[in-house]
Design an enzyme around this catalytic site. Structure first.
Site, short mmCIF file in Angstrom:
data_model
loop_
_atom_site.label_atom_id
_atom_site.label_comp_id
_atom_site.label_asym_id
_atom_site.label_seq_id
_atom_site.Cartn_x
_atom_site.Cartn_y
_atom_site.Cartn_z
CB CYS A 265 -5.96 -5.60 43.90
SG CYS A 265 -7.45 -4.58 43.97
CB CYS A 266 -6.15 -4.07 39.38
SG CYS A 266 -7.09 -2.90 40.39
CB ILE A 267 -2.83 -8.46 38.25
CG1 ILE A 267 -1.90 -7.26 38.04
CG2 ILE A 267 -2.40 -9.65 37.41
CD1 ILE A 267 -1.79 -6.80 36.61
CB SER B 296 -7.68 -7.67 34.85
OG SER B 296 -7.89 -6.36 35.33
#
Length: 210
Positions: free
Chosen positions: A151-153, A156
């Site tokens: 998700c956020c890794i 990003s």
């Protein structure tokens, strides 16, 4: 020993930042919201331990450390986010609500002078000004660690590519709640240009280049 493929100048402190993403109670603690939902916390907790060691290595080599956290504001989310939850039939409590323990950092803790970035979207770069801050400091190389990989890794990392950063990922210092998601996300990123390695490899590279 530093792997042959990591040249010392790739990781030089002046051009590199360690970006720690969402190492927060609700994502990685046994008393956080994801644990209450029944998620397996073993991998996230192990990743947070590795992230702490990686942070210590970065600080020891004078590599910039950037803390990124999710902060939710119930009732203040944008229309798209609100409608997306409704369409999924998602009635779970919000994660990392500002002012609650769930939003607190776990593992590595910010020190005086280190940057803390708050976000409301998956990517650490979405409406945060992080890219501009990094470029202004002459940073063009990022090592990403934190939660969660798929998700956020991953979000990003894709965003960092588009904003002209070299992207490295500390594979054992990030995690998902399912091992397959972790592995597949890393494979996709590696195929698209990210360099994936163990946190110890980055620590060795920083030590060599310092």
């Amino acid at each position: 020993m530093t792997p042959d493929w990591i040249a010392p100048d790739w990781m030089s402190p002046g051009r590199t930042a360690l970006v720690l993403i969402d190492c927060q109670v609700d994502f990685g603690s046994p008393d956080g919201e994801m644990a209450r939902r029944g998620a397996d916390m073993a991998a996230p907790q192990a990743a947070v331990v590795k992230a702490k060691s990686l942070t210590d290595a970065a600080r020891g080599a004078s590599v910039a450390v950037m803390f990124v956290r999710l902060l939710n504001h119930p009732g203040g989310e944008n229309r798209i986010a609100r409608e997306a939850k409704q369409r999924r039939g998602d009635n779970d409590p919000d994660l990392c609500v500002e002012g609650t323990r769930g939003a607190d950092f776990i593992g590595p803790q910010p020190q005086a002078g280190e940057t803390i970035i708050s976000k409301t979207h998956f990517s650490a770069f979405a409406r945060t000004g992080l890219a501009e801050q990094l470029h202004a400091r002459g940073v063009d190389t990022l090592v990403l660690a934190g939660l969660t990989t798929e998700c956020c890794i991953q979000s990003s990392a894709w965003d960092a590519f588009e904003r002209d950063f070299h992207v490295f990922i500390a594979a054992d210092a990030c995690a998902a709640y399912e091992e397959a998601l972790h592995r597949h996300a890393l494979k996709a990123l590696e195929l698209s240009g990210a360099t994936v390695a163990a946190s110890a490899d980055f620590a060795a590279a920083w030590k060599k280049s310092f």
